[in-house]
Structures are given as C-alpha cells and as structure tokens.
Write a protein that holds these residues in place. Structure first.
Motif, PDB file in Angstrom:
ATOM      1  N   GLY A  13       1.028  -1.163  -0.003  1.00 25.47           N
ATOM      2  CA  GLY A  13      -0.179  -0.101   0.072  1.00 25.47           C
ATOM      3  C   GLY A  13       0.856   1.161   0.047  1.00 25.47           C
ATOM      4  N   GLY A  14       2.120   1.242   0.718  1.00 24.47           N
ATOM      5  CA  GLY A  14       2.820   2.548   0.990  1.00 24.47           C
ATOM      6  C   GLY A  14       3.478   2.483  -0.449  1.00 24.47           C
ATOM      7  N   THR A  15       3.812   1.476  -1.069  1.00 20.44           N
ATOM      8  CA  THR A  15       4.580   1.463  -2.393  1.00 20.44           C
ATOM      9  C   THR A  15       3.801   2.211  -3.406  1.00 20.44           C
ATOM     10  OG1 THR A  15       5.974  -0.379  -1.814  1.00 20.44           O
ATOM     11  CG2 THR A  15       5.921   0.136  -3.989  1.00 20.44           C
ATOM     12  N   MET A  16       2.583   1.728  -3.481  1.00 20.68           N
ATOM     13  CA  MET A  16       1.733   2.162  -4.446  1.00 20.68           C
ATOM     14  C   MET A  16       1.450   3.643  -4.219  1.00 20.68           C
ATOM     15  SD  MET A  16       1.484  -0.296  -6.369  1.00 20.68           S
ATOM     16  CE  MET A  16       0.493   0.384  -7.673  1.00 20.68           C
ATOM     17  N   LEU A  17       1.186   4.005  -2.849  1.00 18.96           N
ATOM     18  CA  LEU A  17       0.651   5.356  -2.699  1.00 18.96           C
ATOM     19  C   LEU A  17       2.023   6.200  -3.171  1.00 18.96           C
ATOM     20  CD1 LEU A  17      -0.779   7.378  -1.415  1.00 18.96           C
ATOM     21  CD2 LEU A  17       0.021   7.020   0.782  1.00 18.96           C
ATOM     22  N   PHE A  18       3.262   5.882  -2.936  1.00 17.06           N
ATOM     23  CA  PHE A  18       4.232   6.687  -3.116  1.00 17.06           C
ATOM     24  C   PHE A  18       4.401   6.649  -4.951  1.00 17.06           C
ATOM     25  CE2 PHE A  18       8.897   6.769  -4.761  1.00 17.06           C
ATOM     26  CZ  PHE A  18       9.441   7.769  -3.910  1.00 17.06           C
ATOM     27  N   LEU A  92     -11.520   9.684  -6.516  1.00 20.96           N
ATOM     28  CA  LEU A  92     -11.244   8.498  -5.441  1.00 20.96           C
ATOM     29  C   LEU A  92     -10.696   8.813  -3.956  1.00 20.96           C
ATOM     30  CD1 LEU A  92      -9.048   6.313  -7.864  1.00 20.96           C
ATOM     31  CD2 LEU A  92     -11.453   5.889  -7.183  1.00 20.96           C
ATOM     32  N   LEU A  93     -10.266  10.056  -3.945  1.00 22.94           N
ATOM     33  CA  LEU A  93      -9.910  10.384  -2.455  1.00 22.94           C
ATOM     34  C   LEU A  93     -11.149  10.863  -1.773  1.00 22.94           C
ATOM     35  CD1 LEU A  93      -7.735  11.302  -0.623  1.00 22.94           C
ATOM     36  CD2 LEU A  93      -7.705  13.763  -1.669  1.00 22.94           C
ATOM     37  N   ILE A  94     -12.178  11.561  -2.567  1.00 25.49           N
ATOM     38  CA  ILE A  94     -13.523  11.840  -1.863  1.00 25.49           C
ATOM     39  C   ILE A  94     -14.135  10.721  -1.566  1.00 25.49           C
ATOM     40  CG2 ILE A  94     -15.587  13.064  -2.511  1.00 25.49           C
ATOM     41  CD1 ILE A  94     -14.099  14.950  -4.170  1.00 25.49           C
ATOM     42  N   GLN A  95     -14.269   9.744  -2.438  1.00 23.77           N
ATOM     43  CA  GLN A  95     -14.922   8.427  -2.040  1.00 23.77           C
ATOM     44  C   GLN A  95     -14.284   7.615  -0.888  1.00 23.77           C
ATOM     45  OE1 GLN A  95     -14.423   6.359  -5.979  1.00 23.77           O
ATOM     46  NE2 GLN A  95     -16.337   7.102  -6.566  1.00 23.77           N
ATOM     47  N   ALA A  96     -13.026   7.616  -0.881  1.00 23.21           N
ATOM     48  CA  ALA A  96     -12.514   6.855   0.476  1.00 23.21           C
ATOM     49  C   ALA A  96     -12.508   7.765   1.501  1.00 23.21           C
ATOM     50  CB  ALA A  96     -11.052   6.867  -0.139  1.00 23.21           C
ATOM     51  N   PHE A  97     -12.480   8.995   1.864  1.00 21.44           N
ATOM     52  CA  PHE A  97     -12.442   9.581   2.950  1.00 21.44           C
ATOM     53  C   PHE A  97     -13.955   9.580   3.397  1.00 21.44           C
ATOM     54  CE2 PHE A  97      -8.159  11.071   2.922  1.00 21.44           C
ATOM     55  CZ  PHE A  97      -7.616  11.154   3.945  1.00 21.44           C
ATOM     56  N   PHE A  98     -14.805  10.372   2.608  1.00 24.25           N
ATOM     57  CA  PHE A  98     -16.144  10.678   2.818  1.00 24.25           C
ATOM     58  C   PHE A  98     -17.241   9.653   2.891  1.00 24.25           C
ATOM     59  CE2 PHE A  98     -14.334  14.900   1.523  1.00 24.25           C
ATOM     60  CZ  PHE A  98     -14.450  15.182   2.799  1.00 24.25           C
ATOM     61  N   PHE A  99     -17.017   8.571   2.081  1.00 27.42           N
ATOM     62  CA  PHE A  99     -17.777   7.705   1.721  1.00 27.42           C
ATOM     63  C   PHE A  99     -17.269   6.057   1.831  1.00 27.42           C
ATOM     64  CE2 PHE A  99     -18.812  11.177  -1.013  1.00 27.42           C
ATOM     65  CZ  PHE A  99     -19.850  11.507  -0.866  1.00 27.42           C
ATOM     66  N   ALA A 100     -16.317   5.986   2.323  1.00 21.79           N
ATOM     67  CA  ALA A 100     -15.739   4.758   2.802  1.00 21.79           C
ATOM     68  C   ALA A 100     -15.634   3.571   1.592  1.00 21.79           C
ATOM     69  CB  ALA A 100     -16.336   3.968   4.050  1.00 21.79           C
ATOM     70  N   ASP A 101     -15.621   4.370   0.568  1.00 17.10           N
ATOM     71  CA  ASP A 101     -15.603   3.598  -0.804  1.00 17.10           C
ATOM     72  C   ASP A 101     -14.120   3.261  -1.233  1.00 17.10           C
ATOM     73  OD1 ASP A 101     -16.155   2.062  -3.082  1.00 17.10           O
ATOM     74  OD2 ASP A 101     -17.198   3.641  -3.715  1.00 17.10           O
ATOM     75  N   GLY A 102     -13.442   2.181  -0.825  1.00 18.46           N
ATOM     76  CA  GLY A 102     -12.074   2.085  -1.089  1.00 18.46           C
ATOM     77  C   GLY A 102     -11.419   2.538   0.110  1.00 18.46           C
ATOM     78  N   GLY A 103     -10.119   1.716   0.628  1.00 20.27           N
ATOM     79  CA  GLY A 103      -9.600   1.775   1.703  1.00 20.27           C
ATOM     80  C   GLY A 103      -8.498   3.062   1.511  1.00 20.27           C
ATOM     81  N   LEU A 104      -8.117   3.481   2.767  1.00 25.48           N
ATOM     82  CA  LEU A 104      -7.094   4.565   2.833  1.00 25.48           C
ATOM     83  C   LEU A 104      -5.856   4.139   2.646  1.00 25.48           C
ATOM     84  CD1 LEU A 104      -8.265   6.647   5.497  1.00 25.48           C
ATOM     85  CD2 LEU A 104      -8.862   7.026   3.389  1.00 25.48           C
ATOM     86  N   LEU A 105      -5.608   2.862   3.071  1.00 29.17           N
ATOM     87  CA  LEU A 105      -4.285   2.256   2.690  1.00 29.17           C
ATOM     88  C   LEU A 105      -4.066   1.775   1.340  1.00 29.17           C
ATOM     89  CD1 LEU A 105      -1.683   1.052   3.806  1.00 29.17           C
ATOM     90  CD2 LEU A 105      -2.935  -1.009   4.299  1.00 29.17           C
ATOM     91  N   ALA A 106      -5.163   1.441   0.573  1.00 33.94           N
ATOM     92  CA  ALA A 106      -5.169   1.095  -0.660  1.00 33.94           C
ATOM     93  C   ALA A 106      -5.413   2.254  -1.768  1.00 33.94           C
ATOM     94  CB  ALA A 106      -6.399   0.000  -0.874  1.00 33.94           C
ATOM     95  N   TYR A 107      -5.571   3.234  -1.134  1.00 31.78           N
ATOM     96  CA  TYR A 107      -5.753   4.784  -2.140  1.00 31.78           C
ATOM     97  C   TYR A 107      -5.013   4.776  -3.170  1.00 31.78           C
ATOM     98  CZ  TYR A 107      -6.077   9.480  -3.756  1.00 31.78           C
ATOM     99  OH  TYR A 107      -6.082  10.566  -4.313  1.00 31.78           O
ATOM    100  N   GLY A 108      -3.547   4.658  -2.998  1.00 41.00           N
ATOM    101  CA  GLY A 108      -2.582   4.852  -4.141  1.00 41.00           C
ATOM    102  C   GLY A 108      -2.598   3.429  -4.914  1.00 41.00           C
TER     103      GLY A 108
END
Length: 352
Positions: A13-18, A92-108
């Motif tokens: 997750g960290g690698t993909m975020l980077f 995707l950021l809005i979906q993850a933060f406000f709607f719990a659609d997709g994980g924060l760790l998996a965001y990248g």
C-alpha cells in the motif's frame, strides 16, 4: 474495482501510494504548462459526472455480479491524460474519505489501477492511434471499447498482483486471476460503450474539444458551455434517475473474492489496519453512500450495519449522491484553480 485495505499489505500500500503520488506530482507540472480557463470548469463537471457514474452498478447477465465504469479513459479523452489522472485521484480521494468506498491504505493502488492504465497507456497507445487519421462515430466506438476493455484488464491484473504480493493466502493467484479477468473484460466492454456514447455526443457538439485535446493542442477560445450544461444535467439524471435502477449485486472484485472465500471481505489484524479503519470511520460521514447512524459504531459494527441494513431508502442514496457530486465538483474545480493560480504567480515572477 475499489480495493479495500484488507486486500493489501502496508508495504505494498505504501509503495503504490508513493508511486501514484509521483505520477500525480508529474501530472501537476504538465498541467501547469497548458491549463486553460475553459478547462477548469470541465474538470469540475467531469469529476462530478464520473463520481455519479461510478455509483451506478450495471448487472453482468448470468453471473450474479455487477460493474461500474472506472471513468479514467473518459477523463483522459476530454481533459487530457494529466488533468484526467488528477481528476480521477480527486474522485477516489473523496470516495475513500467521505464515503468509505475504497480503503485509505489502498488509495494509492486504487488511483494507479483505475487512473494510470487508462490515462497513460490505453489512451495514448490505443485511443490516439485508432483515431489518428480522423474521428468518426465508428472510430470513436472502436477506440473506446478497445481502450476501456484493455485498460480494465490491466487494472484487474494489478489488483491480483498487489493482493498476491501482499501475502493474502486466502486469494490464490491462479484462482483469483481466473475469476477477475473474464468478469472485468465484460465490465470493460460495457464501459467502452458508455464512454463512446458520451465521447460521441461531445464530438458531435464540439468536435474541436476532442480533436484538440487528443493532439495535445490548446482549446483556444472555443465555447464549451453546451457541453458543460449537458454533462451537468446528465450527472443529475444519473443521480436522480438511474440510481433507482442500479444493480445491488456485488461488483466484479467483491464477486471474485466471495467465490473463493465465501465472503466479500477478508479479516485483518494489525495496528496499521485498525488505525486506518478508525480514521476512515471518523471521516466517512456518508458510509456506503448513506447517512451515518447517530450511534458511535466501531469499524466492525459499522460494517455489519452496512451489510445487514444496507440503505434505508433509495431517496437517501440520491441525496447523498448529490452531496458527493457537489463535493467532487468543488474539489476538482479547486485543483484546477490552484494549479492555474500557481502558474500565473510563477510566470509573473519570471517576468519580473
């Protein structure tokens, strides 16, 4: 195809975020050079349109599964690959933060899987090549279907690889791959038809918008008001009308996981997962596109509530979708305005 945190390890997750952050920074620099005033509102409207479209799952006949458009290809065609990628990242950021659609760790990983392949690979190597000698309804449909289908195949393959590299033994590589690729091929072809229909409309209305963007040329002073108004109305129709007919079947990723494990979710343990879950539980004011209960649920209780009760009513989903579309519109607009302001200040300093 939004990955949950349970599918990915902290390292992956960290690698993909980077990696996604690096692509995002590069995209900002590219957009800064050629952003135009008339492209900024288009970024906002297209962000809201893709947000709404991703909420509408269509059934895949004979499978018990469903899918929704990714939207990366459509964004690249109308905005260019760099602005398209940034808009997808905002959605995707809005979906993850406000709607719990997709994980924060998996965001990248989600940004990369849904944005990179379509914006920078299939758009550049397929869509632009197919339409190189000119646009027509036929070439638009061929280019969109091929680009969307192959792009989603790449994205779904990445999901499998990221999961395997994360050491998720519950999802064996071969079994997961055999389920993921065919179902996402069907979803990708459907997305291709939907994308082609939207692109054909824009091309018929303002061919210069599609043709100049594909060639990397300035939009100049062409008016896109009709395109903006129509796409805005289409967004409202999607939210207020089509949402009533959206499929309740699990999407391709959830369906594949359930076929293998018997559940659409994996169990997780560890400080990173619990921390990310708590953060998302706090920030997601509309979990699963519904209003959060006044009761303060734990992450697991919240998941159980969503799974058991689902939505209280579809009208609630419509209202939340309108709010989400508005948030997406605002964030996408602010992204464009911020880049434009920075560009002007930078040019002003150079002139001095």
């Amino acid at each position: 195809m939004h990955m949950a945190d349970a599918l990915i390890s902290p390292v992956v997750g960290g690698t993909m975020l980077f990696l996604s952050a690096g692509i995002g920074i590069y995209s900002v620099k590219k957009v800064e050079k050629d952003i135009e005033d008339n492209k900024i509102p288009l970024m906002g409207v297209m962000g809201a349109f893709v947000f709404a479209a991703q909420m509408i799952n269509f059934s895949i006949p004979g499978t018990g599964s469903s899918g929704h458009i990714g939207g990366g290809l459509l964004l690249a065609i109308l905005l260019g690959p760099y602005a398209g990628f940034l808009t997808m990242a905002a959605v995707l950021l809005i979906q993850a933060f406000f709607f719990a659609d997709g994980g924060l760790l998996a965001y990248g990983a989600n940004v990369f899987n849904l944005g990179f392949y379509t914006c920078f690979i299939t758009y550049q190597l397929i869509f632009k090549k197919v339409t190189l000698k000119g646009f027509s309804r036929k070439t638009i449909y061929i280019a969109c279907i091929l680009s969307a289908a192959i792009g989603l195949q790449m994205g779904s393959l990445s999901v499998v690889l990221e999961t395997v590299l994360s050491g998720k033994a519950e999802l064996p590589f071969k079994s997961f791959l055999i389920l993921m690729q065919p179902i996402h091929l069907a979803i990708g072809i459907t997305e291709g038809f939907i994308t082609a229909a939207v692109v054909s409309f824009v091309w018929n209305t303002r061919p210069e918008l599609i043709e100049r963007t594909t060639k990397g040329l300035s939009l100049g002073n062409i008016s896109i008001k009709k395109v903006l108004v129509t796409l805005s109305l289409a967004t409202l129709i999607i939210i207020g009308g089509l949402s009533w007919f959206a499929s309740s079947n699990p999407d391709g990723l959830e369906w594949s996981i359930e076929k293998i494990t018997g559940s659409d979710e994996l169990e997780t343990e560890g400080v990173v997962y619990s921390t990310m879950g708590k953060i998302q539980s706090f920030t997601s004011i509309f979990p699963d596109y519904s209003f959060k209960s006044e009761k303060k649920e734990t992450e697991e209780e919240l998941k159980d509530m969503i799974r058991e009760e689902k939505l209280e009513s579809n009208s609630e989903t419509v209202l939340v979708a309108v709010i989400g579309g508005g948030i997406t519109l605002f964030i996408a607009l602010m992204t464009g305005f911020s880049i434009n302001i920075y560009k002007r200040k930078k040019n002003k300093k150079q002139d001095i």
